[in-house]
Design a protein around this motif. Structure first.
Motif, PDB file in Angstrom:
ATOM      1  N   ALA A  50      -2.061   5.900   2.279  1.00  0.00           N
ATOM      2  CA  ALA A  50      -1.521   5.983   3.636  1.00  0.00           C
ATOM      3  C   ALA A  50      -1.042   7.397   3.931  1.00  0.00           C
ATOM      4  CB  ALA A  50      -0.370   4.986   3.804  1.00  0.00           C
ATOM      5  N   LEU A  51      -1.510   7.926   5.042  1.00  0.00           N
ATOM      6  CA  LEU A  51      -1.048   9.213   5.552  1.00  0.00           C
ATOM      7  C   LEU A  51      -0.814   9.058   7.052  1.00  0.00           C
ATOM      8  CD1 LEU A  51      -0.469  12.250   5.389  1.00  0.00           C
ATOM      9  CD2 LEU A  51      -2.940  12.662   5.612  1.00  0.00           C
ATOM     10  N   ASN A  52       0.442   9.058   7.448  1.00  0.00           N
ATOM     11  CA  ASN A  52       0.817   8.890   8.858  1.00  0.00           C
ATOM     12  C   ASN A  52       0.223   7.610   9.442  1.00  0.00           C
ATOM     13  OD1 ASN A  52       2.214  11.345   8.749  1.00  0.00           O
ATOM     14  ND2 ASN A  52       0.419  12.516   9.409  1.00  0.00           N
ATOM     15  N   GLU A  53       0.586   6.500   8.838  1.00  0.00           N
ATOM     16  CA  GLU A  53       0.020   5.197   9.223  1.00  0.00           C
ATOM     17  C   GLU A  53       1.092   4.241   9.765  1.00  0.00           C
ATOM     18  OE1 GLU A  53      -3.008   4.791   9.421  1.00  0.00           O
ATOM     19  OE2 GLU A  53      -4.120   5.800   7.833  1.00  0.00           O
ATOM     20  N   GLU A  54       2.101   4.766  10.444  1.00  0.00           N
ATOM     21  CA  GLU A  54       3.182   3.912  10.931  1.00  0.00           C
ATOM     22  C   GLU A  54       2.711   2.865  11.934  1.00  0.00           C
ATOM     23  OE1 GLU A  54       6.054   6.412  12.817  1.00  0.00           O
ATOM     24  OE2 GLU A  54       4.771   6.899  14.535  1.00  0.00           O
ATOM     25  N   GLU A  55       1.588   3.103  12.604  1.00  0.00           N
ATOM     26  CA  GLU A  55       1.084   2.155  13.597  1.00  0.00           C
ATOM     27  C   GLU A  55       0.575   0.860  12.960  1.00  0.00           C
ATOM     28  OE1 GLU A  55       1.243   2.324  16.732  1.00  0.00           O
ATOM     29  OE2 GLU A  55       1.486   4.421  17.298  1.00  0.00           O
ATOM     30  N   VAL A  56       0.101   0.926  11.716  1.00  0.00           N
ATOM     31  CA  VAL A  56      -0.595  -0.236  11.141  1.00  0.00           C
ATOM     32  C   VAL A  56      -0.059  -0.707   9.797  1.00  0.00           C
ATOM     33  CG1 VAL A  56      -2.769   0.263  12.337  1.00  0.00           C
ATOM     34  CG2 VAL A  56      -2.337   1.297  10.096  1.00  0.00           C
ATOM     35  N   ILE A  57       0.732   0.111   9.111  1.00  0.00           N
ATOM     36  CA  ILE A  57       1.006  -0.173   7.702  1.00  0.00           C
ATOM     37  C   ILE A  57       1.815  -1.447   7.501  1.00  0.00           C
ATOM     38  CG2 ILE A  57       3.104   1.253   7.556  1.00  0.00           C
ATOM     39  CD1 ILE A  57       0.289   0.860   4.912  1.00  0.00           C
ATOM     40  N   VAL A  58       2.784  -1.726   8.373  1.00  0.00           N
ATOM     41  CA  VAL A  58       3.606  -2.927   8.199  1.00  0.00           C
ATOM     42  C   VAL A  58       2.752  -4.181   8.351  1.00  0.00           C
ATOM     43  CG1 VAL A  58       5.502  -4.285   9.156  1.00  0.00           C
ATOM     44  CG2 VAL A  58       5.759  -1.811   8.877  1.00  0.00           C
ATOM     45  N   ALA A  59       1.918  -4.216   9.395  1.00  0.00           N
ATOM     46  CA  ALA A  59       1.054  -5.385   9.604  1.00  0.00           C
ATOM     47  C   ALA A  59       0.080  -5.568   8.447  1.00  0.00           C
ATOM     48  CB  ALA A  59       0.295  -5.240  10.921  1.00  0.00           C
ATOM     49  N   THR A  60      -0.419  -4.476   7.891  1.00  0.00           N
ATOM     50  CA  THR A  60      -1.366  -4.573   6.775  1.00  0.00           C
ATOM     51  C   THR A  60      -0.697  -5.129   5.521  1.00  0.00           C
ATOM     52  OG1 THR A  60      -2.733  -2.764   7.619  1.00  0.00           O
ATOM     53  CG2 THR A  60      -2.899  -3.246   5.276  1.00  0.00           C
ATOM     54  N   VAL A  61       0.474  -4.601   5.180  1.00  0.00           N
ATOM     55  CA  VAL A  61       1.182  -5.085   3.986  1.00  0.00           C
ATOM     56  C   VAL A  61       1.556  -6.552   4.148  1.00  0.00           C
ATOM     57  CG1 VAL A  61       3.272  -4.847   2.596  1.00  0.00           C
ATOM     58  CG2 VAL A  61       2.038  -2.807   3.347  1.00  0.00           C
ATOM     59  N   ARG A  62       2.067  -6.918   5.309  1.00  0.00           N
ATOM     60  CA  ARG A  62       2.445  -8.317   5.540  1.00  0.00           C
ATOM     61  C   ARG A  62       1.222  -9.229   5.494  1.00  0.00           C
ATOM     62  NH1 ARG A  62       6.882  -7.497  10.442  1.00  0.00           N
ATOM     63  NH2 ARG A  62       8.662  -6.961   9.097  1.00  0.00           N
ATOM     64  N   SER A  63       0.101  -8.743   5.992  1.00  0.00           N
ATOM     65  CA  SER A  63      -1.123  -9.540   5.952  1.00  0.00           C
ATOM     66  C   SER A  63      -1.541  -9.819   4.514  1.00  0.00           C
ATOM     67  CB  SER A  63      -2.250  -8.808   6.696  1.00  0.00           C
ATOM     68  OG  SER A  63      -3.473  -9.480   6.552  1.00  0.00           O
ATOM     69  N   VAL A  64      -1.492  -8.797   3.664  1.00  0.00           N
ATOM     70  CA  VAL A  64      -1.859  -8.984   2.251  1.00  0.00           C
ATOM     71  C   VAL A  64      -0.897  -9.949   1.579  1.00  0.00           C
ATOM     72  CG1 VAL A  64      -2.099  -7.844   0.015  1.00  0.00           C
ATOM     73  CG2 VAL A  64      -2.940  -6.709   2.069  1.00  0.00           C
ATOM     74  N   ARG A  65       0.397  -9.792   1.818  1.00  0.00           N
ATOM     75  CA  ARG A  65       1.378 -10.654   1.169  1.00  0.00           C
ATOM     76  C   ARG A  65       1.244 -12.102   1.631  1.00  0.00           C
ATOM     77  NH1 ARG A  65       2.725 -11.072  -2.376  1.00  0.00           N
ATOM     78  NH2 ARG A  65       4.962 -11.513  -2.355  1.00  0.00           N
ATOM     79  N   THR A  66       0.834 -12.296   2.903  1.00  0.00           N
ATOM     80  CA  THR A  66       0.658 -13.656   3.415  1.00  0.00           C
ATOM     81  C   THR A  66      -0.598 -14.296   2.838  1.00  0.00           C
ATOM     82  OG1 THR A  66       1.777 -13.101   5.482  1.00  0.00           O
ATOM     83  CG2 THR A  66       0.347 -15.038   5.507  1.00  0.00           C
ATOM     84  N   LEU A  67      -1.694 -13.536   2.817  1.00  0.00           N
ATOM     85  CA  LEU A  67      -2.978 -14.088   2.398  1.00  0.00           C
ATOM     86  C   LEU A  67      -3.123 -14.151   0.882  1.00  0.00           C
ATOM     87  CD1 LEU A  67      -5.608 -15.129   3.694  1.00  0.00           C
ATOM     88  CD2 LEU A  67      -6.538 -12.840   3.391  1.00  0.00           C
ATOM     89  N   ALA A  68      -2.517 -13.202   0.183  1.00  0.00           N
ATOM     90  CA  ALA A  68      -2.642 -13.139  -1.285  1.00  0.00           C
ATOM     91  C   ALA A  68      -1.251 -12.981  -1.894  1.00  0.00           C
ATOM     92  CB  ALA A  68      -3.548 -11.982  -1.684  1.00  0.00           C
ATOM     93  N   PRO A  69      -0.430 -14.035  -1.830  1.00  0.00           N
ATOM     94  CA  PRO A  69       0.959 -13.918  -2.311  1.00  0.00           C
ATOM     95  C   PRO A  69       1.070 -13.612  -3.794  1.00  0.00           C
ATOM     96  CG  PRO A  69       0.390 -16.208  -1.845  1.00  0.00           C
ATOM     97  CD  PRO A  69      -0.723 -15.378  -1.303  1.00  0.00           C
ATOM     98  N   GLU A  70      -0.013 -13.876  -4.559  1.00  0.00           N
ATOM     99  CA  GLU A  70       0.029 -13.596  -5.993  1.00  0.00           C
ATOM    100  C   GLU A  70      -0.241 -12.125  -6.310  1.00  0.00           C
ATOM    101  OE1 GLU A  70      -4.366 -14.230  -5.218  1.00  0.00           O
ATOM    102  OE2 GLU A  70      -2.436 -14.835  -4.372  1.00  0.00           O
ATOM    103  N   ALA A  71      -0.713 -11.363  -5.335  1.00  0.00           N
ATOM    104  CA  ALA A  71      -1.095  -9.971  -5.567  1.00  0.00           C
ATOM    105  C   ALA A  71       0.091  -9.032  -5.355  1.00  0.00           C
ATOM    106  CB  ALA A  71      -2.242  -9.579  -4.637  1.00  0.00           C
TER     107      ALA A  71
END
Length: 438
Positions: A50-71
């Protein structure tokens, strides 16, 4: 001069023939199937550069944690000047499965490959310190705007159940951004649609390549087994070489490390934002072409290694494409010179020329038709897809002079994609038919 033009046209005709053969095989040959049961022992760590990704980074991390909680999720902040690090730090404070890895000057912003090598080394060292078996640890590279589809990690468990599979590449899909229906909006829609169709064609090419162990890695949705990464570090080799196509080069390094190592293609998708701006699109493609040029030295190494012959031929063809396409460009651009001096090159029989043109158009049409079967398009979007093929092809060709200039002047600049904000509830990946290899 006439002989030179004839040679140029003959080479161009040969390249067109190779392209038609490759596309025909990708369209007609049935896809390979996997029969292995998924390996439940695998643990996934998702690395997000990530380099200057404030527009998308929170949604991306939350998406991964929701879809792949074991990861686990590790975000590599590469010297961002916006709120990227602070946002990820807040997520990490609330969730022990999220980790912020910060690179600061003078080490930050030295390229995506260096950031990945640095972060992967830390993840591998931590896994060893915790006593985990590196053969069962897999790193997933996800772009800051990437979204995993529900079937991707289960598909990876099946692929990595083969102990010789050291890496894999997911299918990529483009999310449509809902651009307003203005003139520029329609151009943007067309570009996003053509990018998704291109990835659809690449999916079939990857299925073809899997037959001869020639799968290529393209970054977003890239998987690497930690034991392979550890071996490369111990040999003093970076898994991701320092070039503009570090993802492509990483697959070549993996293939050359051991003739038994294999790469798999995963049918389930990673989705990403498209590029709806023509200028940004051509700059991105120029970077891709330049990165492929930087990988050309791998060609002789492939021919010295114990790599399947079909994979050598296919990869050599792919890596030499930026230079062979230049021959096609010269053939086209030389036409005014020929008219001026009354010179001619290769003159095809009208029937032959019409047949070749018809075959090329038929191949493009069948890709759009097959794409439509899996992606509902109204008549207007179908017309946009067909008409956009020519604009899209022109845009790709127009990126080549920039790539040649940057390569020859050694101007190796990472032209970073600009993201737009999205929520967590976004367009879902299109489902691949059940007959696929996953």
């Amino acid at each position: 001069m006439s002989h030179l033009f004839t040679l140029l046209d003959t080479l161009g005709l040969l390249l067109l023939g190779l392209y038609l053969v490759q596309m025909t095989l990708a369209a007609l040959l049935p896809r390979p199937r996997r029969s292995r049961a998924p390996d439940p022992r695998l643990r996934f760590t998702v690395l997000i550069p990530a380099l200057n990704e404030e527009e998308v980074i929170v949604a991306t991390v939350r998406s991964v944690r929701t879809l792949a909680p074991e990861a686990r999720v590790a975000v590599i902040d590469d010297g961002s000047e916006d709120a990227t690090a602070a946002l990820v730090g807040t997520l990490a404070d609330a969730d022990p499965q999220v980790r912020l890895l910060r690179r600061v000057a003078p080490h930050a912003r030295q390229g995506k490959g260096k950031a990945l090598n640095w972060a992967a080394r830390r993840v591998v060292e931590d896994a060893r310190a915790e006593g985990r078996d590196l053969r069962h640890e897999v790193l997933v590279i996800l772009d800051a705007d990437g979204r995993l589809s529900p079937g991707l990690l289960p598909g990876a468990r099946r692929a990595f159940a083969d102990p010789w599979v050291m890496g894999a590449q997911a299918h990529v899909q483009v999310r449509m951004s809902g651009i307003p229906s203005t003139f520029h909006g329609w151009i943007g829609r067309m570009l996003e649609l053509e990018q998704d169709i291109e990835y659809f064609i690449i999916r079939h090419m990857q299925q073809l390549r899997e037959r001869w162990h020639g799968v290529a890695l393209f970054g977003n949705g890239q998987f690497m087994r930690a034991s392979y990464l550890a071996g490369q570090f111990e040999r003093g080799r970076d898994p991701w070489p320092d070039c503009l196509s570090e993802d492509l080069a990483s697959g070549l390094e993996l293939r050359l490390a051991d003739p038994r190592f294999r790469l798999a293609f995963l049918e389930s998708a990673v989705t990403q934002q498209g590029l709806p701006d023509l200028g940004r699109f051509t700059r991105q493609r120029a970077r891709w072409v330049q990165g492929t040029m930087q990988c050309a030295p791998y060609i002789p190494r492939l021919w010295r290694a114990r790599v399947p012959l079909a994979a050598r031929l296919d990869l050599s063809y792919f890596l030499s494409n930026p230079w062979t396409i230049a021959l096609v460009l010269l053939s086209l651009l030389s036409q005014p010179v020929r008219l001026l001096f009354g010179e001619r090159g290769l003159v095809l029989d009208p029937v032959v020329a019409t047949t070749l043109t018809g075959l090329n158009l038929a191949l493009q049409a069948q890709w759009v038709a097959r794409y439509r079967r899996q992606n509902p398009l109204n008549p207007g979007m179908v017309a946009l897809a067909f008409g956009g093929l020519f604009v899209y092809g022109f845009a790709i060709f127009s990126s080549l002079p920039r790539a040649y200039r940057n390569y020859l002047t050694r101007r190796h600049v990472w032209d970073k994609s600009v993201r737009h904000a999205e929520g967590l509830e976004i367009e879902q990946p299109r489902v691949v038919p059940a007959s696929s290899s996953d």
